[in-house]
Design an enzyme around this catalytic site. Sequence first.
Site, PDB file in Angstrom:
ATOM      1  CE  LYS A 198      -5.108   1.913  27.848  1.00  0.00           C
ATOM      2  NZ  LYS A 198      -4.680   0.575  28.307  1.00  0.00           N
ATOM      3  CG  LEU A 201      10.902  -9.944  17.784  1.00  0.00           C
ATOM      4  CD1 LEU A 201      10.811  -9.574  19.265  1.00  0.00           C
ATOM      5  CD2 LEU A 201      12.288 -10.469  17.453  1.00  0.00           C
ATOM      6  N   PRO A 202       7.929  -8.137  16.708  1.00  0.00           N
ATOM      7  CG  PRO A 202       6.891  -6.366  17.831  1.00  0.00           C
ATOM      8  CD  PRO A 202       7.581  -7.674  18.073  1.00  0.00           C
ATOM      9  CB  SER A 209      -0.922   0.005   1.226  1.00  0.00           C
ATOM     10  OG  SER A 209      -0.159  -0.006   2.429  1.00  0.00           O
ATOM     11  CG  HIS A 210       2.727   2.939   2.931  1.00  0.00           C
ATOM     12  ND1 HIS A 210       1.644   2.227   3.361  1.00  0.00           N
ATOM     13  CD2 HIS A 210       2.731   4.090   3.640  1.00  0.00           C
ATOM     14  CE1 HIS A 210       1.017   2.901   4.314  1.00  0.00           C
ATOM     15  NE2 HIS A 210       1.653   4.034   4.489  1.00  0.00           N
ATOM     16  CG  LEU A 224       8.211   6.550  11.208  1.00  0.00           C
ATOM     17  CD1 LEU A 224       8.849   7.815  10.643  1.00  0.00           C
ATOM     18  CD2 LEU A 224       7.262   6.905  12.359  1.00  0.00           C
ATOM     19  CD  GLU A 235      -3.289  -1.748   3.858  1.00  0.00           C
ATOM     20  OE1 GLU A 235      -4.175  -2.261   3.135  1.00  0.00           O
ATOM     21  OE2 GLU A 235      -2.086  -2.038   3.752  1.00  0.00           O
ATOM     22  NE  ARG A 287       7.284  -3.395   8.296  1.00  0.00           N
ATOM     23  CZ  ARG A 287       7.182  -2.090   8.518  1.00  0.00           C
ATOM     24  NH1 ARG A 287       8.279  -1.352   8.564  1.00  0.00           N
ATOM     25  NH2 ARG A 287       6.013  -1.518   8.685  1.00  0.00           N
ATOM     26  CG  ASP A 338       6.386   1.401  10.936  1.00  0.00           C
ATOM     27  OD1 ASP A 338       5.735   2.390  11.322  1.00  0.00           O
ATOM     28  OD2 ASP A 338       6.760   1.266   9.752  1.00  0.00           O
ATOM     29  CB  THR A 395      -2.952   7.620  10.642  1.00  0.00           C
ATOM     30  OG1 THR A 395      -2.111   8.148   9.613  1.00  0.00           O
ATOM     31  CG2 THR A 395      -4.364   7.472  10.090  1.00  0.00           C
TER      32      THR A 395
END
Length: 336
Positions: free
Chosen positions: A231, A304-305, A47-48, A124, A189, A309, A179, A160
């Site tokens: 939050k 795990l973030p 999408s980016h 980012l 999206e 990727r 991220d 956002t």
Amino acid sequence: MTDTRTLTLAEIEELSFRALVAAGTSADNARPLAQATAATEADGVASHGLAYIPIYCEHVQCGKVDGMAMPVLSRPRPGVLTVDAATGFAHSAIDLGFDALIPAAREQGVAVLAIKNSYNCGVLGYHTYRLAQAGLVALGFTNAPASIAPSGGSKPVVGTNPFSVAVPGTDGQPALLIDQSASTIAKSEVMKHAREGKPIPVGWALDAEGNPTTDPEVGLKGSMAPSGGYKGVGVALLVEVLAAALTGATLGINASPFSGTAGGPPKTGQFFIAIDPGATAEGAFAAGVAELVEAIRLQDGAHLPGDGRRAKRLAAHDEGVAVNTATLARIEALLG
């Protein structure tokens, strides 16, 4: 079924570069954005990626972004770098800032970079990832045109507004990469679903009265749903203070949209904090991070973030990326 064509990362970068230059972008500004586009496709964030190239080109041609801009770097304090993006692309402004930020953080232990008069910086985490590759703990923030309403309200006041944290590992790659946006899902999206005529899941966006909707067009006219309710609004406000108020950039309530041709340059901002872990942890940093990462990876099914990727990026280098042929047709049309 969506038709795709497999391209190498080099082909994605070159196609993006040529389209941007053809639209009126200087080579110096087009190259960093083209490199980021290829990396974004490799990370699986379509999408980016290439889908944004026609939008970038349209924005150069209509004046929403100055393709020929020359960002200006300043150092008002020893640990503070600033860049005026001059209404140009964020990527070349960030590159200029990072060239000074990385050595400043290594020299002093911590340094910050404030960017104003900027534009959509894409993913980012792509930028914080690079700081982590340089051995620095990185925090990144960027504001966006207002699309999230305050708790109890229905009129958007903040964007956002994603934030990212990248933590260096021992292999030259981030051990951890967070991220995430302040909304349940990135606005791009919802825009992607609108372009494709597909409904969105409940919880992604709200209508103009603040009610949940599955119609992406209605959601785009209303507001994005904040992640975690109030939050998420708090996160968006934090990012707004750092990326807009602290940089002197335009607040989201006054910024023109990142989509469409109306409104002129958005003049939003980015803020990065780079920390040398050797200055604070006395050699214990790597072991602490390794233990934390292992505690997550040893759990069956735990995520795990950043791992997803990393795996996609490695596969993309070997196998290329399947790209939507409709997207390719739009870009190729720009090249005549």
